[in-house]
Scaffold this motif. Structure first.
Motif, mmCIF file in Angstrom:
data_model
loop_
_atom_site.group_PDB
_atom_site.id
_atom_site.type_symbol
_atom_site.label_atom_id
_atom_site.label_comp_id
_atom_site.label_asym_id
_atom_site.label_seq_id
_atom_site.Cartn_x
_atom_site.Cartn_y
_atom_site.Cartn_z
ATOM 1 N N GLY A 27 11.207 -12.964 9.775
ATOM 2 C CA GLY A 27 11.170 -11.642 9.152
ATOM 3 C C GLY A 27 9.905 -11.527 8.321
ATOM 4 O O GLY A 27 9.102 -12.464 8.247
ATOM 5 N N ARG A 28 9.731 -10.369 7.705
ATOM 6 C CA ARG A 28 8.517 -10.216 6.880
ATOM 7 C C ARG A 28 8.720 -9.229 5.747
ATOM 8 O O ARG A 28 9.571 -8.321 5.819
ATOM 9 N N PHE A 29 7.920 -9.460 4.700
ATOM 10 C CA PHE A 29 7.707 -8.449 3.660
ATOM 11 C C PHE A 29 6.293 -7.955 3.917
ATOM 12 O O PHE A 29 5.396 -8.778 4.068
ATOM 13 N N ALA A 30 6.103 -6.647 3.932
ATOM 14 C CA ALA A 30 4.744 -6.137 4.165
ATOM 15 C C ALA A 30 4.403 -5.092 3.106
ATOM 16 O O ALA A 30 4.170 -3.929 3.424
ATOM 17 N N PRO A 31 4.366 -5.479 1.844
ATOM 18 C CA PRO A 31 4.136 -4.478 0.800
ATOM 19 C C PRO A 31 2.680 -3.997 0.737
ATOM 20 O O PRO A 31 1.768 -4.704 1.154
ATOM 21 N N THR A 32 2.534 -2.795 0.239
ATOM 22 C CA THR A 32 1.200 -2.255 -0.034
ATOM 23 C C THR A 32 0.933 -2.472 -1.520
ATOM 24 O O THR A 32 1.650 -1.907 -2.354
ATOM 25 N N PRO A 33 -0.046 -3.305 -1.860
ATOM 26 C CA PRO A 33 -0.265 -3.587 -3.288
ATOM 27 C C PRO A 33 -1.023 -2.475 -3.996
ATOM 28 O O PRO A 33 -2.181 -2.605 -4.364
ATOM 29 N N MET A 75 0.095 -8.784 2.685
ATOM 30 C CA MET A 75 -0.343 -7.652 1.860
ATOM 31 C C MET A 75 -1.017 -6.606 2.753
ATOM 32 O O MET A 75 -1.991 -6.906 3.444
ATOM 33 N N GLU A 76 -0.483 -5.395 2.714
ATOM 34 C CA GLU A 76 -1.034 -4.317 3.535
ATOM 35 C C GLU A 76 -2.022 -3.515 2.688
ATOM 36 O O GLU A 76 -1.671 -2.510 2.079
ATOM 37 N N ASP A 77 -3.244 -4.024 2.662
ATOM 38 C CA ASP A 77 -4.256 -3.435 1.776
ATOM 39 C C ASP A 77 -5.401 -2.801 2.550
ATOM 40 O O ASP A 77 -6.562 -2.916 2.163
ATOM 41 N N VAL A 84 -6.010 1.859 11.591
ATOM 42 C CA VAL A 84 -4.854 2.524 10.979
ATOM 43 C C VAL A 84 -3.675 1.560 10.905
ATOM 44 O O VAL A 84 -3.605 0.555 11.612
ATOM 45 N N TYR A 85 -2.746 1.933 10.050
ATOM 46 C CA TYR A 85 -1.519 1.161 9.825
ATOM 47 C C TYR A 85 -0.849 0.733 11.140
ATOM 48 O O TYR A 85 -0.480 -0.422 11.312
ATOM 49 N N GLN A 86 -0.649 1.675 12.076
ATOM 50 C CA GLN A 86 0.130 1.367 13.293
ATOM 51 C C GLN A 86 -0.493 0.213 14.072
ATOM 52 O O GLN A 86 0.214 -0.666 14.570
ATOM 53 N N ALA A 95 -2.711 -2.128 12.866
ATOM 54 C CA ALA A 95 -2.747 -3.354 12.058
ATOM 55 C C ALA A 95 -1.363 -4.010 11.997
ATOM 56 O O ALA A 95 -1.222 -5.228 12.173
ATOM 57 N N VAL A 96 -0.355 -3.202 11.771
ATOM 58 C CA VAL A 96 1.003 -3.732 11.645
ATOM 59 C C VAL A 96 1.469 -4.363 12.963
ATOM 60 O O VAL A 96 2.086 -5.435 12.977
ATOM 61 N N THR A 97 1.145 -3.721 14.076
ATOM 62 C CA THR A 97 1.555 -4.256 15.377
ATOM 63 C C THR A 97 0.885 -5.597 15.636
ATOM 64 O O THR A 97 1.528 -6.565 16.067
ATOM 65 N N VAL A 107 12.437 -5.228 8.901
ATOM 66 C CA VAL A 107 13.361 -4.540 7.997
ATOM 67 C C VAL A 107 12.497 -3.783 7.000
ATOM 68 O O VAL A 107 11.652 -4.382 6.324
ATOM 69 N N ARG A 108 12.685 -2.472 6.915
ATOM 70 C CA ARG A 108 11.853 -1.671 6.006
ATOM 71 C C ARG A 108 12.534 -0.347 5.756
ATOM 72 O O ARG A 108 13.617 -0.079 6.269
ATOM 73 N N GLY A 109 11.880 0.494 4.965
ATOM 74 C CA GLY A 109 12.483 1.772 4.578
ATOM 75 C C GLY A 109 12.607 2.733 5.754
ATOM 76 O O GLY A 109 11.802 2.714 6.697
ATOM 77 N N ASP A 136 11.854 5.714 5.948
ATOM 78 C CA ASP A 136 10.720 6.619 6.150
ATOM 79 C C ASP A 136 9.804 6.147 7.275
ATOM 80 O O ASP A 136 8.971 6.908 7.758
ATOM 81 N N LEU A 137 9.959 4.890 7.708
ATOM 82 C CA LEU A 137 9.095 4.382 8.774
ATOM 83 C C LEU A 137 9.779 4.339 10.139
ATOM 84 O O LEU A 137 9.228 3.799 11.098
ATOM 85 N N LEU A 138 10.971 4.943 10.224
ATOM 86 C CA LEU A 138 11.717 4.902 11.492
ATOM 87 C C LEU A 138 10.894 5.415 12.673
ATOM 88 O O LEU A 138 10.850 4.790 13.733
HETATM 89 N N1 GLU Z 1 3.189 -1.408 3.839
HETATM 90 C C1 GLU Z 1 4.285 -0.515 4.009
HETATM 91 C C2 GLU Z 1 4.858 -0.129 2.655
HETATM 92 O O1 GLU Z 1 4.557 -0.740 1.670
HETATM 93 C C3 GLU Z 1 5.398 -1.117 4.829
HETATM 94 C C4 GLU Z 1 5.028 -1.228 6.243
HETATM 95 C C5 GLU Z 1 6.052 -1.885 7.118
HETATM 96 O O2 GLU Z 1 6.992 -2.492 6.609
HETATM 97 O O3 GLU Z 1 5.879 -1.804 8.333
HETATM 98 O O4 GLU Z 1 5.601 0.800 2.568
#
Ligand code: GLU
Length: 307
Positions: A9-15, A45-47, A182-184, A186-188, A200-202, A204-206
């Motif tokens: 799994g992962r945490f991918a926060p935006t700092p 870190m999604e920076d 872009v995010y899409q 980089a995240v992939t 697993v995430r919020g 809003d990203l569905l």
């Molecule tokens: N970096 C995004 C955020 O902080 C999350 C991206 C993801 O989980 O795919 O909301």
């Protein structure tokens, strides 16, 4: 879901600031899901947005996760250092003839010619797909062509979800005119290279999931399992956000213990039947996705701010 393979799994926060409760809840759920099955947790870190993010915010984020008892196993390179890696994936798309330059301005994109969806996003109508005379002297963004195909998956929380990228999104920007990926994309790439098996995430990203599933297929990555967790709302229905400064971790850490904070979130989400202070580790012992409903979670913020 695959068996016999260790979950990643992962945490991918935006700092870009202190975590708010919605971020904490998403991180807690990602942690519980992985830890309850002895999986591996990756922090990234999604920076990409270097204007809004900073190394200082990243280090506070790590400290906050540790304070909450949400430890991780490895931290991968922050996105701001990975543009050469993203270049290589960009070239894969280019070699397959899937990319084209797009010179549309912001106002053109938001004009009435672009069909708008109910959530306020627009469908790119393919204006630059077959452009004969590109405007001179302007750097383009780059878009990937999307097929007229429905992407379907079963989200662990939201249930069945489907989206046709051609009719509900249009060709997607993968690199902006200033060269930033872009995010899409980089995240992939990052999830794929880290071997992530569950995202697993919020909530809003569905609608990002089908976009990422398409890129996963083009890059040869397996699809992860998705769980989009509900948003946290104040009792009056307002979405809790970074603007609710009284509910960011800087303030909450002074008022509550990690167990109290996690107890409030777990109770509001239905993971426990009555409020009690509880650690993430204790919650993991009885964790099951079945306990979480897909609809919004109302959080009595007064309970968190009173003392
Ligand atoms: N970096 C995004 C955020 O902080 C999350 C991206 C993801 O989980 O795919 O909301």
């Amino acid at each position: 879901m695959e068996t016999g393979k260790r979950a990643v799994g992962r945490f991918a926060p935006t700092p870009s600031g202190r975590m708010h409760l919605g971020n904490v809840f998403a991180a807690l759920m990602a942690w519980l899901s992985v830890r309850s099955k002895d999986g591996l947790l990756v922090l990234r870190m999604e920076d990409l947005d270097t204007q809004r993010t900073s190394a200082d915010f990243a280090s506070v984020l790590r400290q906050d996760l540790e304070w909450l008892g949400l430890g991780w196993d490895i931290e991968t390179e922050p996105q701001s250092c990975r543009s050469e890696v993203y270049d290589a994936y960009f070239r894969k798309l280019e070699e397959r003839g899937l990319l084209y330059p797009c010179y549309c301005t912001r106002s053109q994109l938001h004009s009435v010619n672009a069909p708008h969806l109910s959530d306020g996003t627009y469908v790119y109508p393919g204006t630059c797909r077959n452009l004969k005379n590109p405007p001179a002297g302007r750097k383009p963004a780059w878009r990937v062509k999307v097929p007229d195909k429905v992407w379907e998956f079963t989200d662990l929380v939201q249930g069945d979800y489907r989206l046709n990228l051609a009719t509900e999104c249009g060709d997607m920007v993968v690199r902006r005119a200033d060269g930033v990926y872009v995010y899409q994309l980089a995240v992939t790439v990052d999830d794929g290279e880290a071997g992530v098996t569950e995202v697993v995430r919020g909530m809003d990203l569905l609608s990002s999931a089908p976009r990422q599933m398409y890129l996963q297929e083009l890059f040869g990555f397996e699809h992860p399992v998705y769980a989009h967790v509900p948003m946290l709302l104040a009792p009056d229905g307002r979405r809790l956000s970074k603007r609710d400064l009284d509910l960011d971790l800087g303030v909450l850490r002074q008022r509550l213990t990690p167990e109290e904070l996690i107890g409030h979130l777990a109770f509001a989400a239905g993971l426990i039947d009555r409020y009690e202070g509880i650690s993430a580790g204790e919650l993991a012992r009885n964790f099951s996705w079945d306990k979480l409903r897909g609809d919004a979670i109302y959080l009595d913020s007064a309970a968190l701010t009173q003392n």
